[in-house]
Design a protein around this motif. Structure first.
Motif, mmCIF file in Angstrom:
data_model
loop_
_atom_site.group_PDB
_atom_site.id
_atom_site.type_symbol
_atom_site.label_atom_id
_atom_site.label_comp_id
_atom_site.label_asym_id
_atom_site.label_seq_id
_atom_site.Cartn_x
_atom_site.Cartn_y
_atom_site.Cartn_z
ATOM 1 N N GLY A 90 1.180 -1.036 -0.228
ATOM 2 C CA GLY A 90 0.265 0.077 0.058
ATOM 3 C C GLY A 90 0.757 1.210 -0.177
ATOM 4 O O GLY A 90 0.369 2.171 0.266
ATOM 5 N N HIS A 112 -1.005 7.711 0.267
ATOM 6 C CA HIS A 112 -0.631 5.790 0.386
ATOM 7 C C HIS A 112 -2.255 5.181 1.063
ATOM 8 O O HIS A 112 -2.459 5.817 1.842
ATOM 9 C CB HIS A 112 0.599 5.841 1.156
ATOM 10 C CG HIS A 112 1.692 6.696 1.162
ATOM 11 N ND1 HIS A 112 2.385 6.255 0.147
ATOM 12 C CD2 HIS A 112 1.684 7.716 2.276
ATOM 13 C CE1 HIS A 112 3.922 7.146 0.124
ATOM 14 N NE2 HIS A 112 3.691 7.969 1.135
ATOM 15 N N PRO A 113 -2.414 4.508 -0.171
ATOM 16 C CA PRO A 113 -3.492 3.365 0.400
ATOM 17 C C PRO A 113 -3.085 2.811 1.665
ATOM 18 O O PRO A 113 -4.433 2.230 2.037
ATOM 19 C CB PRO A 113 -3.317 2.427 -1.094
ATOM 20 C CG PRO A 113 -2.565 2.959 -2.090
ATOM 21 C CD PRO A 113 -1.664 4.051 -1.266
ATOM 22 N N ASN A 114 -2.071 2.189 2.081
ATOM 23 C CA ASN A 114 -2.405 1.950 3.193
ATOM 24 C C ASN A 114 -2.485 3.211 4.403
ATOM 25 O O ASN A 114 -2.249 3.199 5.663
ATOM 26 C CB ASN A 114 -0.970 0.749 3.686
ATOM 27 C CG ASN A 114 0.308 2.161 3.385
ATOM 28 O OD1 ASN A 114 0.179 3.583 3.900
ATOM 29 N ND2 ASN A 114 1.296 1.515 3.284
ATOM 30 N N LEU A 154 -6.576 -3.716 4.093
ATOM 31 C CA LEU A 154 -5.577 -3.005 2.440
ATOM 32 C C LEU A 154 -4.869 -4.827 2.315
ATOM 33 O O LEU A 154 -4.626 -5.574 1.839
ATOM 34 C CB LEU A 154 -4.499 -2.404 2.394
ATOM 35 C CG LEU A 154 -3.572 -2.354 1.223
ATOM 36 C CD1 LEU A 154 -4.042 -1.039 0.617
ATOM 37 C CD2 LEU A 154 -2.654 -2.839 1.400
#
Length: 287
Positions: free
Chosen positions: A37, A164-166, A255
């Motif tokens: 992520g 950031h996706p995380n 995620l």
């Protein structure tokens, strides 16, 4: 009123970035960290011959550093270190001031070194330029400690690269495993002046901006990070773990579950083991 020029006393510890040595496995490492992520920058190529991907946060960033096929002799001194976390990098107020400060404090250091890296932008490529001051190699086992001055910070700390996706916001812990934490950490107290070190269970720590650098006995690292960190087989010091601040642990958990990433609980949140993350334990905390 103009700002006063930096002085030796202004050389204080603030983490700029952490370097993960991935050798000739840039493709593999980038795929791993994107799966975790992290939003990585396009591959960059230094004028010195190395290549990288970055994950940019609020105050600091993560660098995956390696080399392309046929370029292993460029910066060959870097590839002597074991794959994994090998760079503890502080912000520089001014390279010449930093060099003078280290010299005055009895810390062996190399003269400032300049290099650059083209950065592709929608308006065309521009050169990100850097000057670094490195503590000499014999001072640090299995890695490097240095200062990085960004001549062009606007080409590195770009807002579009910070999401950031995380949910990672910043690196908030950098962990060194040492069988003699006081001995290892003494270098940093010489670099920045006393009092710097704070006693922690199994070792010592010091603040570096939003981050804390921990120097802990291997048993304390194993306890804190749920045995997720790598162990130095010969007993030498080794940089072994990073922790990232997130707004909520729900974001990386969701995620990781969707991507099939293995993780476990640890002292302050969740952690991905070193075997899945290029020899670095990756902690995530909302604290």
């Amino acid at each position: 009123m103009t700002d006063l020029p930096p002085t030796i006393d202004s050389v204080r510890p603030v983490l700029d970035h952490a370097v993960i040595n991935v050798m000739d496995r840039l493709d593999e490492a980038a795929a791993q960290y994107e799966r975790f992520g992290f939003h990585l920058t396009e591959r960059g190529h230094h004028s010195l011959g190395s290549s990288n991907h970055l994950a940019i946060f609020g105050e600091n960033y993560l660098e995956l550093l390696g080399y392309l096929p046929g370029r292993e002799m460029n910066r060959a001194d870097l590839w002597k270190h074991p794959p994994g976390l090998t760079g503890l990098v502080f912000k520089s107020v001014d390279p010449d001031v930093v060099f003078a400060a280290l010299k005055s404090r009895g810390v062996p250091a190399e003269q400032p070194l300049s290099f650059s890296r083209p950065v592709p932008l929608p308006t065309g490529a521009e050169d990100a330029r850097f000057r670094v001051v490195r503590v000499t190699a014999e001072q640090v086992q299995n890695g490097r400690t240095f200062f990085c001055h960004h001549d062009t910070p606007q080409l590195v700390y770009r807002p579009e690269w910070r999401a950031h996706p995380n949910g990672a916001l910043d690196i908030v812990e950098f962990v060194i495993a040492s069988t003699a934490p006081q001995r290892t950490a003494a270098l940093y107290e010489r670099m920045f002046g006393a009092p710097l070190l704070i006693s922690r269970s199994g070792g010592v720590a010091f603040r570096a901006g939003v981050a804390t650098v921990l120097v802990l006995e291997p048993s304390a690292v194993a306890e804190r990070y749920a045995s997720a960190a790598i162990v130095s087989e010969d007993g030498s010091d080794r940089m072994v773990a990073l922790t990232f601040k997130v707004g909520s642990l729900d974001q990386p958990r969701a995620l990781f579950d969707a991507a099939g990433v293995n993780y476990r609980p640890y002292a302050d949140g969740i952690v991905v083991g070193h075997a899945d993350a290029a020899n670095v334990a990756l902690g995530f905390t909302a604290r």
